[in-house]
Scaffold this active site. Structure first.
Site, short mmCIF file in Angstrom:
data_model
loop_
_atom_site.label_atom_id
_atom_site.label_comp_id
_atom_site.label_asym_id
_atom_site.label_seq_id
_atom_site.Cartn_x
_atom_site.Cartn_y
_atom_site.Cartn_z
N LYS A 148 -10.30 -4.07 -4.05
CA LYS A 148 -11.15 -2.91 -4.33
C LYS A 148 -10.34 -1.79 -4.96
CE LYS A 148 -13.83 -3.75 -0.17
NZ LYS A 148 -12.79 -4.09 0.83
N LYS B 72 0.83 -1.21 0.00
CA LYS B 72 0.00 0.00 0.00
C LYS B 72 0.86 1.26 0.00
CE LYS B 72 -4.23 -1.65 0.15
NZ LYS B 72 -5.33 -2.22 0.83
N LYS C 292 -3.89 -9.75 -6.49
CA LYS C 292 -5.05 -10.14 -5.69
C LYS C 292 -6.26 -9.30 -6.12
CE LYS C 292 -6.03 -8.24 -1.71
NZ LYS C 292 -6.42 -7.84 -0.37
N1 AQP Z 1 -8.69 -11.37 -3.43
C1 AQP Z 1 -9.03 -11.87 -2.25
N2 AQP Z 1 -9.03 -13.22 -2.07
C2 AQP Z 1 -9.40 -13.75 -0.87
N3 AQP Z 1 -9.81 -13.00 0.17
C3 AQP Z 1 -9.82 -11.67 0.03
N4 AQP Z 1 -10.15 -10.67 0.86
C4 AQP Z 1 -9.98 -9.48 0.22
N5 AQP Z 1 -9.56 -9.69 -1.03
C5 AQP Z 1 -9.43 -11.03 -1.18
C6 AQP Z 1 -10.63 -10.84 2.23
O1 AQP Z 1 -11.82 -10.09 2.38
C7 AQP Z 1 -11.91 -9.66 3.72
C8 AQP Z 1 -12.25 -8.20 3.76
O2 AQP Z 1 -11.24 -7.49 3.13
P1 AQP Z 1 -11.10 -5.93 3.32
O3 AQP Z 1 -12.11 -5.25 2.52
O4 AQP Z 1 -11.17 -5.58 4.73
O5 AQP Z 1 -9.63 -5.59 2.99
P2 AQP Z 1 -8.70 -5.92 1.81
O6 AQP Z 1 -8.13 -7.26 2.03
O7 AQP Z 1 -7.71 -4.85 1.75
O8 AQP Z 1 -9.68 -5.89 0.61
P3 AQP Z 1 -9.45 -5.25 -0.74
O9 AQP Z 1 -10.61 -5.59 -1.56
O10 AQP Z 1 -8.12 -5.63 -1.22
O11 AQP Z 1 -9.54 -3.69 -0.42
P4 AQP Z 1 -8.53 -2.51 -0.64
O12 AQP Z 1 -8.14 -2.52 -2.07
O13 AQP Z 1 -9.35 -1.32 -0.27
O14 AQP Z 1 -7.38 -2.69 0.30
C9 AQP Z 1 -10.56 -9.96 4.38
O15 AQP Z 1 -10.72 -11.10 5.20
C10 AQP Z 1 -9.66 -10.27 3.23
O16 AQP Z 1 -8.66 -11.21 3.56
#
Ligand code: AQP
Length: 325
Positions: free
Chosen positions: A195, A112, A192
């Protein structure tokens, strides 16, 4: 006493297939076994660039999607992180037993801070400490997450060991709980699904958009012409079939892909149909529920009240233990 579970989701964008397969589906299943607490973690979401004017909408979007995807508010507690200020209070205290070197090693922080290099802030650095506080303030023993979060849960365990060793036994060491889908790749087939990466299919996407996005998604890069045999093992579309298609279908696709009997477009069409069939009812429920602000707000308020009671009890013990009565 029923064991407790905690997990969170960031209101940082539309909830996508990675969140759904990696976390949400598992959450729904585990509510049958655990006293389950789920949080929309808005304090985490503000560690990367965001638009304050749509934050409240995104929080309600996230709650409505979670319920539409199967979380039953009668069987779990749902609340917004920032409505329980004890999380940040405990995070400060846990920060005093967290090593800087451990935080510097966190993969999410490294990624990040590259992705958002205009604002590498303390909140981003201390993110895992707040996450540790989110979990241990409820003395949760299980934390269902995707693979990307396992490193943070390991650090939470380390923080708990250090706290307990310094101030006396206070918190249980939580365990990460992984489901079948540990890491869903984005439609780029590389990073991965995330979002903030724009490589997602969201749970509330219209059917045509889902198929259109799949049609553009990366498959086996070596398969250039329709007549080239493909290698399902390195194809992200094939790996998504594992979560939506029957075993017979998966075997058939694998066999036909390897001998160029089926093209990527056909393979994506089958996948699209299955994804749309699974997401359509979720989307329908979401569209109806999302307008019912009173219903959503009432669920969050009930959740918040329960969480504040538990969190205040924990903080009373913690303050006593650390000598800050
Ligand atoms: N690609 C993924 N595969 C498996 N699990 C995933 N999770 C997120 N992306 C994947 C799981 O979803 C839960 C909530 O995630 P989050 O929204 O709190 O945070 P994140 O992991 O940072 O999700 P994003 O979508 O990647 O958001 P941004 O881009 O905003 O940082 C967690 O349990 C995560 O493991």
């Amino acid at each position: 006493m029923e064991k407790r579970l905690f997990s969170g989701i960031q209101p940082s964008g539309d909830i996508h297939l990675g969140n759904y397969l990696g976390a949400l589906k598992n959450w729904v299943a585990l509510t049958k076994e655990y006293d389950s607490i789920f949080s929309v973690v808005d304090y985490h979401a503000i560690t990367i660039p965001y638009d304050p004017s749509v934050m409240q909408q995104k929080i309600l979007d996230a709650v409505a999607v979670c319920i539409a995807a199967g979380l039953d508010p009668n069987n779990c507690t749902l609340f917004i992180q920032s409505t329980v200020p004890e999380h940040t209070e405990l995070a400060w205290i846990l920060g005093t037993v967290t090593r800087m070197g451990d935080l510097e090693r966190m993969t999410q922080y490294k990624q990040k801070s590259q992705q958002f290099n205009q604002n590498i802030n303390l909140g981003l650095f201390a993110y895992p400490v707040l996450q540790a506080a989110d979990i241990v303030i409820y003395k949760a023993e299980a934390v269902p997450v995707g693979e990307d979060q396992v490193q943070h849960i390991e650090l939470t365990r380390e923080i708990v060991r250090k706290f307990n060793a310094t101030f006396g036994d206070t918190f249980p060491e939580p365990q990460a709980v992984l489901g079948k889908a540990r890491r869903i790749l984005g439609l780029d087939g590389q990073a991965k699904m995330s979002k903030s990466m724009g490589n997602t299919i969201s749970l509330t996407e219209p059917a045509q958009v889902i198929q259109m996005k799949l049609n553009k998604a990366v498959t086996d890069p070596a398969r250039i012409r329709r007549t080239d045999p493909g290698n399902p093992e390195i194809c992200n579309i094939f790996s998504l079939h594992q979560y939506f298609s029957s075993e017979d279908e998966i075997n058939h696709i694998s066999f036909e892909c390897r001998r160029a009997g089926i093209g990527c477009i056909d393979c994506k069409k089958i996948l699209g149909e299955h994804i749309i069939a699974e997401l359509s009812p979720i989307n329908e429920t979401y569209q109806t529920m999302r307008h019912d602000h009173d219903y959503l707000r009432q669920i969050l308020e009930t959740g918040s009240q329960r969480c504040r009671t538990i969190a205040q009890e924990t903080m009373a013990t913690v303050r006593e233990k650390i000598g800050l009565r």
